[in-house]
Scaffold this motif. Sequence first.
Motif, PDB file in Angstrom:
ATOM      1  N   SER A  66      -9.587   8.894  -2.132  1.00 54.44           N
ATOM      2  CA  SER A  66      -8.785   9.978  -2.705  1.00 54.44           C
ATOM      3  C   SER A  66      -7.295   9.662  -2.630  1.00 54.44           C
ATOM      4  O   SER A  66      -6.537   9.958  -3.558  1.00 54.44           O
ATOM      5  N   ILE A  67      -6.879   9.058  -1.520  1.00 50.68           N
ATOM      6  CA  ILE A  67      -5.466   8.686  -1.383  1.00 50.68           C
ATOM      7  C   ILE A  67      -5.097   7.651  -2.442  1.00 50.68           C
ATOM      8  O   ILE A  67      -4.043   7.750  -3.093  1.00 50.68           O
ATOM      9  N   ALA A  68      -5.953   6.649  -2.628  1.00 47.35           N
ATOM     10  CA  ALA A  68      -5.686   5.635  -3.648  1.00 47.35           C
ATOM     11  C   ALA A  68      -5.676   6.252  -5.035  1.00 47.35           C
ATOM     12  O   ALA A  68      -4.848   5.891  -5.884  1.00 47.35           O
ATOM     13  N   GLY A  69      -6.589   7.189  -5.295  1.00 44.62           N
ATOM     14  CA  GLY A  69      -6.600   7.877  -6.587  1.00 44.62           C
ATOM     15  C   GLY A  69      -5.328   8.660  -6.818  1.00 44.62           C
ATOM     16  O   GLY A  69      -4.797   8.694  -7.937  1.00 44.62           O
ATOM     17  N   PHE A  70      -4.808   9.285  -5.759  1.00 44.97           N
ATOM     18  CA  PHE A  70      -3.541  10.011  -5.867  1.00 44.97           C
ATOM     19  C   PHE A  70      -2.388   9.076  -6.200  1.00 44.97           C
ATOM     20  O   PHE A  70      -1.592   9.337  -7.114  1.00 44.97           O
ATOM     21  N   LEU A  71      -2.288   7.973  -5.465  1.00 47.84           N
ATOM     22  CA  LEU A  71      -1.191   7.026  -5.692  1.00 47.84           C
ATOM     23  C   LEU A  71      -1.260   6.438  -7.096  1.00 47.84           C
ATOM     24  O   LEU A  71      -0.253   6.390  -7.817  1.00 47.84           O
ATOM     25  N   LEU A  72      -2.445   5.995  -7.500  1.00 43.73           N
ATOM     26  CA  LEU A  72      -2.602   5.391  -8.815  1.00 43.73           C
ATOM     27  C   LEU A  72      -2.395   6.414  -9.930  1.00 43.73           C
ATOM     28  O   LEU A  72      -1.729   6.131 -10.926  1.00 43.73           O
ATOM     29  N   GLY A  73      -2.951   7.609  -9.759  1.00 45.64           N
ATOM     30  CA  GLY A  73      -2.803   8.644 -10.780  1.00 45.64           C
ATOM     31  C   GLY A  73      -1.361   9.045 -10.996  1.00 45.64           C
ATOM     32  O   GLY A  73      -0.919   9.229 -12.135  1.00 45.64           O
ATOM     33  N   LEU A  74      -0.609   9.179  -9.904  1.00 45.36           N
ATOM     34  CA  LEU A  74       0.799   9.551 -10.035  1.00 45.36           C
ATOM     35  C   LEU A  74       1.581   8.442 -10.726  1.00 45.36           C
ATOM     36  O   LEU A  74       2.453   8.718 -11.574  1.00 45.36           O
TER      37      LEU A  74
ATOM     38  N   LEU B  38       4.883   3.526  -5.345  1.00 43.79           N
ATOM     39  CA  LEU B  38       3.481   3.861  -5.584  1.00 43.79           C
ATOM     40  C   LEU B  38       2.639   2.603  -5.808  1.00 43.79           C
ATOM     41  O   LEU B  38       1.505   2.500  -5.308  1.00 43.79           O
ATOM     42  N   LEU B  39       3.190   1.651  -6.556  1.00 45.17           N
ATOM     43  CA  LEU B  39       2.465   0.409  -6.816  1.00 45.17           C
ATOM     44  C   LEU B  39       2.259  -0.380  -5.522  1.00 45.17           C
ATOM     45  O   LEU B  39       1.144  -0.864  -5.247  1.00 45.17           O
ATOM     46  N   VAL B  40       3.315  -0.496  -4.734  1.00 44.98           N
ATOM     47  CA  VAL B  40       3.225  -1.238  -3.474  1.00 44.98           C
ATOM     48  C   VAL B  40       2.266  -0.527  -2.514  1.00 44.98           C
ATOM     49  O   VAL B  40       1.459  -1.173  -1.820  1.00 44.98           O
ATOM     50  N   ALA B  41       2.342   0.804  -2.474  1.00 46.01           N
ATOM     51  CA  ALA B  41       1.474   1.559  -1.569  1.00 46.01           C
ATOM     52  C   ALA B  41       0.000   1.400  -1.951  1.00 46.01           C
ATOM     53  O   ALA B  41      -0.866   1.257  -1.082  1.00 46.01           O
ATOM     54  N   THR B  42      -0.285   1.421  -3.259  1.00 47.69           N
ATOM     55  CA  THR B  42      -1.666   1.231  -3.710  1.00 47.69           C
ATOM     56  C   THR B  42      -2.173  -0.155  -3.338  1.00 47.69           C
ATOM     57  O   THR B  42      -3.294  -0.313  -2.836  1.00 47.69           O
ATOM     58  N   ALA B  43      -1.331  -1.169  -3.571  1.00 48.70           N
ATOM     59  CA  ALA B  43      -1.717  -2.539  -3.232  1.00 48.70           C
ATOM     60  C   ALA B  43      -1.884  -2.697  -1.725  1.00 48.70           C
ATOM     61  O   ALA B  43      -2.831  -3.358  -1.261  1.00 48.70           O
ATOM     62  N   ALA B  44      -0.979  -2.096  -0.949  1.00 51.47           N
ATOM     63  CA  ALA B  44      -1.044  -2.223   0.508  1.00 51.47           C
ATOM     64  C   ALA B  44      -2.291  -1.544   1.065  1.00 51.47           C
ATOM     65  O   ALA B  44      -2.953  -2.076   1.973  1.00 51.47           O
ATOM     66  N   LEU B  45      -2.625  -0.363   0.532  1.00 47.41           N
ATOM     67  CA  LEU B  45      -3.820   0.340   0.988  1.00 47.41           C
ATOM     68  C   LEU B  45      -5.076  -0.463   0.655  1.00 47.41           C
ATOM     69  O   LEU B  45      -5.990  -0.591   1.477  1.00 47.41           O
ATOM     70  N   THR B  46      -5.112  -1.024  -0.540  1.00 48.72           N
ATOM     71  CA  THR B  46      -6.267  -1.830  -0.944  1.00 48.72           C
ATOM     72  C   THR B  46      -6.415  -3.059  -0.058  1.00 48.72           C
ATOM     73  O   THR B  46      -7.521  -3.397   0.388  1.00 48.72           O
ATOM     74  N   LEU B  47      -5.302  -3.722   0.230  1.00 43.66           N
ATOM     75  CA  LEU B  47      -5.333  -4.901   1.091  1.00 43.66           C
ATOM     76  C   LEU B  47      -5.762  -4.529   2.508  1.00 43.66           C
ATOM     77  O   LEU B  47      -6.536  -5.263   3.147  1.00 43.66           O
ATOM     78  N   ALA B  48      -5.276  -3.398   2.988  1.00 42.09           N
ATOM     79  CA  ALA B  48      -5.652  -2.953   4.327  1.00 42.09           C
ATOM     80  C   ALA B  48      -7.154  -2.683   4.413  1.00 42.09           C
ATOM     81  O   ALA B  48      -7.820  -3.100   5.376  1.00 42.09           O
ATOM     82  N   LEU B  49      -7.692  -2.022   3.425  1.00 37.59           N
ATOM     83  CA  LEU B  49      -9.131  -1.736   3.424  1.00 37.59           C
ATOM     84  C   LEU B  49      -9.939  -3.018   3.341  1.00 37.59           C
ATOM     85  O   LEU B  49     -10.998  -3.147   3.971  1.00 37.59           O
ATOM     86  N   ALA B  50      -9.458  -3.963   2.549  1.00 39.85           N
ATOM     87  CA  ALA B  50     -10.163  -5.243   2.433  1.00 39.85           C
ATOM     88  C   ALA B  50     -10.206  -5.988   3.768  1.00 39.85           C
ATOM     89  O   ALA B  50     -11.108  -6.804   4.002  1.00 39.85           O
ATOM     90  N   ASN B  51      -9.246  -5.683   4.649  1.00 41.74           N
ATOM     91  CA  ASN B  51      -9.194  -6.336   5.958  1.00 41.74           C
ATOM     92  C   ASN B  51      -9.734  -5.430   7.076  1.00 41.74           C
ATOM     93  O   ASN B  51      -9.496  -5.697   8.256  1.00 41.74           O
ATOM     94  N   GLY B  52     -10.404  -4.363   6.686  1.00 44.33           N
ATOM     95  CA  GLY B  52     -11.077  -3.519   7.672  1.00 44.33           C
ATOM     96  C   GLY B  52     -10.239  -2.427   8.288  1.00 44.33           C
ATOM     97  O   GLY B  52     -10.715  -1.703   9.173  1.00 44.33           O
ATOM     98  N   VAL B  53      -8.997  -2.278   7.850  1.00 43.59           N
ATOM     99  CA  VAL B  53      -8.129  -1.230   8.390  1.00 43.59           C
ATOM    100  C   VAL B  53      -8.487   0.112   7.756  1.00 43.59           C
ATOM    101  O   VAL B  53      -8.838   0.166   6.573  1.00 43.59           O
ATOM    102  N   PHE B  54      -8.414   1.184   8.532  1.00 47.00           N
ATOM    103  CA  PHE B  54      -8.674   2.565   8.114  1.00 47.00           C
ATOM    104  C   PHE B  54     -10.158   2.876   7.918  1.00 47.00           C
ATOM    105  O   PHE B  54     -10.494   4.017   7.599  1.00 47.00           O
TER     106      PHE B  54
END
Length: 262
Positions: free
Chosen positions: A211-219, A29-45
């Motif tokens: 919402s996906i990030a909120g789910f990962l972080l909340g869990l 969950l921690l890695v997924a949250t960090a990876a999603l944040t990094l992806a968004l910062a680089n314009g992915v998704f």
Amino acid sequence: MQLTRTVRQIARLTPRPVRPAGWWLDGVLLVATAALTLALANGVFLDADIAVRDWVDSHRPDVAAITAEVFNKLGQGGQVLMPVAGLLAAALAWRARSVRPVLVFAGGFLITFATIGPMKLLLHRGYPHNDLIPHPERLFSDPAEGLAYPSGHVANAIVWYGVITLLLAGLLRHLGRPDISPAVYRTIRVAPPAIVFCTTTYLGFHWITDSIAGFLLGLLLSRLLSRVPWDDLPLPALPNGFDRPAIFNLPAETADEPTPVS
């Protein structure tokens, strides 16, 4: 000396069990949250976020919007979840003559306040319908009002419904009532966060990746909070024995036996 003993007592505490067991899921969950944040910062998704926003905007009749807004209130931390958890904590604290239920409430508040808020402030992402900035879907796009990422509604729902079920189970056990059934437990833990996830996205309050990030972080936060052995935390001796356990650790087979109050 007292501080040293307290530190040693904390070190010997056994975490409460969680499912699935182990720390592997927390790491994922921690890695997924960090990876999603990094992806968004680089314009992915970002294109996917815009596509989902545009689709829900074109498929939201008035009746569906009103219904979704009503159910979305299940994720309002300050107006719904915290008051409910606070009332349960107060009721259990009074019934058990223990300060420990208040610690559970405080733990839920602190773990969300120290993580969700700072992430929003650091990443300041614009909301889906903020037309005052060129690209609200990007991270770091709205220093003034950008608090979209991650979704606090979703993350708070997961954490606070976990707190609520823990306090409710403790109160029922202290009253000598039957334990929460597994079906009811799963319903309380799963249904409201799932509804909040869907309605928050459907109403266009948040980007889908919020919402996906909120789910990962909340869990992740909920699992960390669930591990705390609240009844075993070392506390200083309080007047009238208010440092006593609040029966969170009472085995299910003895739940109908009243706990003596000294």
